[in-house]
Write a protein that holds these residues in place. Structure first.
Motif, PDB file in Angstrom:
ATOM      1  N   THR A 104       0.606  -1.620   0.274  1.00 43.56           N
ATOM      2  CA  THR A 104      -0.115  -0.613  -0.059  1.00 43.56           C
ATOM      3  C   THR A 104       0.655   0.868  -0.028  1.00 43.56           C
ATOM      4  O   THR A 104       1.225   1.045   0.876  1.00 43.56           O
ATOM      5  CB  THR A 104      -0.670   0.044   1.441  1.00 43.56           C
ATOM      6  N   ALA A 105       0.466   2.025  -0.718  1.00 43.59           N
ATOM      7  CA  ALA A 105       1.718   3.163  -1.048  1.00 43.59           C
ATOM      8  C   ALA A 105       0.929   3.875  -0.473  1.00 43.59           C
ATOM      9  O   ALA A 105      -0.411   4.382   0.044  1.00 43.59           O
ATOM     10  CB  ALA A 105       1.539   3.417  -2.604  1.00 43.59           C
ATOM     11  N   PRO A 106       2.075   5.008   1.088  1.00 39.94           N
ATOM     12  CA  PRO A 106       1.402   5.896   1.471  1.00 39.94           C
ATOM     13  C   PRO A 106       0.459   6.886   0.500  1.00 39.94           C
ATOM     14  O   PRO A 106       0.827   7.397  -0.475  1.00 39.94           O
ATOM     15  CB  PRO A 106       2.377   6.138   2.396  1.00 39.94           C
ATOM     16  N   ALA A 107      -0.153   7.528   1.665  1.00 37.44           N
ATOM     17  CA  ALA A 107      -0.508   8.523   1.403  1.00 37.44           C
ATOM     18  C   ALA A 107      -0.137   9.871   0.710  1.00 37.44           C
ATOM     19  O   ALA A 107      -0.782  10.433   0.096  1.00 37.44           O
ATOM     20  CB  ALA A 107      -2.647   9.080   1.322  1.00 37.44           C
ATOM     21  N   ARG A 108       0.267  10.640   1.364  1.00 34.62           N
ATOM     22  CA  ARG A 108       1.515  11.436   1.908  1.00 34.62           C
ATOM     23  C   ARG A 108       2.896  11.016   1.573  1.00 34.62           C
ATOM     24  O   ARG A 108       3.343  10.071   1.548  1.00 34.62           O
ATOM     25  CB  ARG A 108       0.469  12.152   2.523  1.00 34.62           C
ATOM     26  N   PRO A 109       3.617  12.056   0.568  1.00 31.03           N
ATOM     27  CA  PRO A 109       4.570  11.975   0.879  1.00 31.03           C
ATOM     28  C   PRO A 109       5.696  11.985   2.519  1.00 31.03           C
ATOM     29  O   PRO A 109       4.963  12.300   3.375  1.00 31.03           O
ATOM     30  CB  PRO A 109       5.459  13.371   0.586  1.00 31.03           C
ATOM     31  N   GLN A 110       6.195  10.587   2.686  1.00 28.82           N
ATOM     32  CA  GLN A 110       7.009  10.526   3.466  1.00 28.82           C
ATOM     33  C   GLN A 110       8.169  10.845   4.422  1.00 28.82           C
ATOM     34  O   GLN A 110       8.939  11.511   3.453  1.00 28.82           O
ATOM     35  CB  GLN A 110       7.363   9.166   3.356  1.00 28.82           C
ATOM     36  N   SER A 135      10.138  -4.656  -0.565  1.00 29.95           N
ATOM     37  CA  SER A 135      10.826  -5.653  -1.283  1.00 29.95           C
ATOM     38  C   SER A 135      12.552  -5.376  -1.619  1.00 29.95           C
ATOM     39  O   SER A 135      12.850  -4.251  -1.524  1.00 29.95           O
ATOM     40  CB  SER A 135      10.344  -6.413  -2.465  1.00 29.95           C
ATOM     41  N   ARG A 136      13.178  -6.477  -1.299  1.00 26.15           N
ATOM     42  CA  ARG A 136      14.556  -5.608  -1.394  1.00 26.15           C
ATOM     43  C   ARG A 136      14.972  -5.443  -2.834  1.00 26.15           C
ATOM     44  O   ARG A 136      14.677  -6.143  -4.074  1.00 26.15           O
ATOM     45  CB  ARG A 136      15.679  -7.300  -1.185  1.00 26.15           C
ATOM     46  N   VAL A 137      15.523  -4.810  -2.301  1.00 29.45           N
ATOM     47  CA  VAL A 137      16.423  -4.108  -3.510  1.00 29.45           C
ATOM     48  C   VAL A 137      17.978  -4.419  -4.292  1.00 29.45           C
ATOM     49  O   VAL A 137      18.604  -4.865  -3.392  1.00 29.45           O
ATOM     50  CB  VAL A 137      17.302  -2.304  -3.717  1.00 29.45           C
ATOM     51  N   ASP A 138      18.264  -5.335  -5.347  1.00 29.24           N
ATOM     52  CA  ASP A 138      19.964  -5.100  -5.582  1.00 29.24           C
ATOM     53  C   ASP A 138      20.638  -4.904  -6.844  1.00 29.24           C
ATOM     54  O   ASP A 138      20.243  -4.342  -8.321  1.00 29.24           O
ATOM     55  CB  ASP A 138      19.829  -6.985  -5.593  1.00 29.24           C
ATOM     56  N   LEU A 139      21.279  -4.250  -6.222  1.00 31.08           N
ATOM     57  CA  LEU A 139      22.018  -3.188  -7.695  1.00 31.08           C
ATOM     58  C   LEU A 139      23.536  -3.980  -7.867  1.00 31.08           C
ATOM     59  O   LEU A 139      24.244  -4.653  -6.952  1.00 31.08           O
ATOM     60  CB  LEU A 139      22.032  -2.457  -7.041  1.00 31.08           C
ATOM     61  N   LEU A 176      17.737  -4.817   3.020  1.00 28.30           N
ATOM     62  CA  LEU A 176      16.426  -4.291   1.754  1.00 28.30           C
ATOM     63  C   LEU A 176      16.654  -4.543   0.770  1.00 28.30           C
ATOM     64  O   LEU A 176      16.682  -3.720  -0.550  1.00 28.30           O
ATOM     65  CB  LEU A 176      16.305  -2.982   2.721  1.00 28.30           C
ATOM     66  N   GLY A 177      18.526  -4.055   0.885  1.00 28.73           N
ATOM     67  CA  GLY A 177      19.029  -3.825  -0.780  1.00 28.73           C
ATOM     68  C   GLY A 177      20.654  -3.995  -0.309  1.00 28.73           C
ATOM     69  O   GLY A 177      21.169  -4.200   1.167  1.00 28.73           O
ATOM     70  N   GLN A 178      20.765  -4.076  -1.658  1.00 27.30           N
ATOM     71  CA  GLN A 178      22.602  -4.519  -1.442  1.00 27.30           C
ATOM     72  C   GLN A 178      23.137  -4.212  -2.622  1.00 27.30           C
ATOM     73  O   GLN A 178      22.326  -4.361  -4.037  1.00 27.30           O
ATOM     74  CB  GLN A 178      22.918  -5.990  -1.660  1.00 27.30           C
ATOM     75  N   ALA A 179      24.209  -3.709  -2.871  1.00 28.24           N
ATOM     76  CA  ALA A 179      24.434  -3.528  -4.247  1.00 28.24           C
ATOM     77  C   ALA A 179      26.340  -4.420  -3.812  1.00 28.24           C
ATOM     78  O   ALA A 179      27.236  -3.590  -3.263  1.00 28.24           O
ATOM     79  CB  ALA A 179      25.294  -1.572  -4.136  1.00 28.24           C
ATOM     80  N   ARG A 180      26.911  -4.620  -5.283  1.00 27.02           N
ATOM     81  CA  ARG A 180      27.630  -5.085  -5.583  1.00 27.02           C
ATOM     82  C   ARG A 180      29.002  -4.662  -6.090  1.00 27.02           C
ATOM     83  O   ARG A 180      28.494  -4.245  -7.167  1.00 27.02           O
ATOM     84  CB  ARG A 180      27.656  -7.023  -5.836  1.00 27.02           C
ATOM     85  N   ALA A 210      17.875   4.397  -3.662  1.00 26.65           N
ATOM     86  CA  ALA A 210      16.305   3.255  -4.408  1.00 26.65           C
ATOM     87  C   ALA A 210      15.982   2.529  -3.851  1.00 26.65           C
ATOM     88  O   ALA A 210      14.704   2.589  -3.451  1.00 26.65           O
ATOM     89  CB  ALA A 210      17.720   2.080  -5.732  1.00 26.65           C
ATOM     90  N   VAL A 211      17.032   1.900  -2.426  1.00 21.99           N
ATOM     91  CA  VAL A 211      15.809   1.541  -1.544  1.00 21.99           C
ATOM     92  C   VAL A 211      14.763   2.425  -0.793  1.00 21.99           C
ATOM     93  O   VAL A 211      13.718   1.884  -0.300  1.00 21.99           O
ATOM     94  CB  VAL A 211      16.916   0.813  -0.842  1.00 21.99           C
ATOM     95  N   LEU A 212      15.123   3.719  -0.591  1.00 19.67           N
ATOM     96  CA  LEU A 212      14.732   4.839  -0.110  1.00 19.67           C
ATOM     97  C   LEU A 212      13.140   5.314  -0.901  1.00 19.67           C
ATOM     98  O   LEU A 212      12.076   4.763  -0.373  1.00 19.67           O
ATOM     99  CB  LEU A 212      14.952   6.255   0.396  1.00 19.67           C
ATOM    100  N   ARG A 213      13.352   5.121  -2.157  1.00 16.25           N
ATOM    101  CA  ARG A 213      12.032   5.263  -3.250  1.00 16.25           C
ATOM    102  C   ARG A 213      11.522   4.220  -2.990  1.00 16.25           C
ATOM    103  O   ARG A 213      10.119   3.947  -2.750  1.00 16.25           O
ATOM    104  CB  ARG A 213      12.684   5.421  -4.216  1.00 16.25           C
ATOM    105  N   ARG A 214      11.932   2.955  -2.862  1.00 15.96           N
ATOM    106  CA  ARG A 214      11.133   2.044  -2.554  1.00 15.96           C
ATOM    107  C   ARG A 214       9.903   1.827  -1.193  1.00 15.96           C
ATOM    108  O   ARG A 214       8.823   1.876  -1.134  1.00 15.96           O
ATOM    109  CB  ARG A 214      11.480   0.753  -3.250  1.00 15.96           C
ATOM    110  N   VAL A 215      10.776   2.080  -0.193  1.00 12.69           N
ATOM    111  CA  VAL A 215       9.766   1.613   1.086  1.00 12.69           C
ATOM    112  C   VAL A 215       9.648   2.819   1.112  1.00 12.69           C
ATOM    113  O   VAL A 215       8.527   2.621   1.809  1.00 12.69           O
ATOM    114  CB  VAL A 215      11.145   1.698   2.385  1.00 12.69           C
ATOM    115  N   ALA A 216       9.253   4.217   1.034  1.00  9.34           N
ATOM    116  CA  ALA A 216       8.958   5.103   1.267  1.00  9.34           C
ATOM    117  C   ALA A 216       7.742   5.285   0.324  1.00  9.34           C
ATOM    118  O   ALA A 216       6.446   5.771   0.548  1.00  9.34           O
ATOM    119  CB  ALA A 216       9.455   6.421   0.740  1.00  9.34           C
TER     120      ALA A 216
END
Ligand code: GRF
Length: 200
Positions: A2-8, A196-200, A155-159, A185-191
């Motif tokens: 569920t996307a929050p209704a307002r900017p986090q 879900s996990r980000v992998d870069l 929440l995410g990893q970059a190698r 990238a993680v903050l965009r997803r979480v907010a």
């Protein structure tokens, strides 16, 4: 999801140069589902404070050395954070360990970036340890902060590759550049409500 209704509302805690903070702040524009509301440093004069102020983000300093103990410091931190009413607290090179009490009060809403591929190398000197171990890959991790140091849900990893002849400083610079891609990238997803996990 569920996307929050307002900017986090995002508060960022720093201790140093604040390059990860700057990457987060730069990303939080336009249709990004979050906005920076406060940058707090526990180190007076930390380079990141000027960078945040130049970007138009309110700043505060809560000097841990001005308090008798961790509980008092954290009460000061809470007092600085409360008026900003953050939905999320991003640790970005914040070099103080937060007590279980602080973490509990903000459970599931504190994120941290750590310069290793956790669960490898929690704590300090991650790059030297990766080199000493003969690793060929290093990286960075964004995780939820829990009472156990550097051990919360990932929440995410970059190698990034470890190259022949790498020094800890050269590797740190390569990992830091990856951190600047990963954390936003993680903050965009979480907010946006997607944990879900980000992998870069
Ligand atoms: C980063 O490598 C971060 O992962 C670690 O400390 C460094 C902070 O750099 N915890 P900066 O202050 O964001 O430039």
């Amino acid at each position: 999801m569920t996307a929050p209704a307002r900017p986090q509302r995002v508060a960022i805690l720093i201790s140093g140069s604040g390059s990860n903070m700057a990457a987060l702040v730069a990303a939080m524009t336009g249709d990004h589902p979050a906005r920076p509301v406060l940058v707090v440093s526990n180190v007076p004069g930390a380079g990141g404070l000027a960078r945040a102020a130049a970007a138009g983000v309110p700043v505060a300093t809560v000097d841990h050395r001005a308090y008798p103990d961790r509980a008092a410091f954290e009460a000061g931190l809470e007092a600085a954070l409360a008026p900003a009413a953050p939905d999320l607290i991003c640790l970005a090179g914040f070099m103080r360990i937060l007590s279980p009490g602080f973490v509990d009060r903000h459970a599931g809403r504190i994120l941290n970036i750590h310069p290793s591929l956790l669960p490898k190398y929690p704590g300090l000197h991650t790059h030297a340890r990766a080199l000493a171990a003969g690793d060929t890959v290093a990286g960075a991790t964004v995780h939820v902060v829990t009472a156990d140091l550097d051990a919360g849900p990932i929440l995410g990893q970059a190698r990034v590759p470890i190259l022949p002849g790498d020094t800890a400083a050269a590797l740190a610079a390569r990992v830091l550049a990856a951190e600047h891609r990963l954390y936003p990238a993680v903050l965009r997803r979480v907010a946006g409500g997607d944990w879900s996990r980000v992998d870069l």
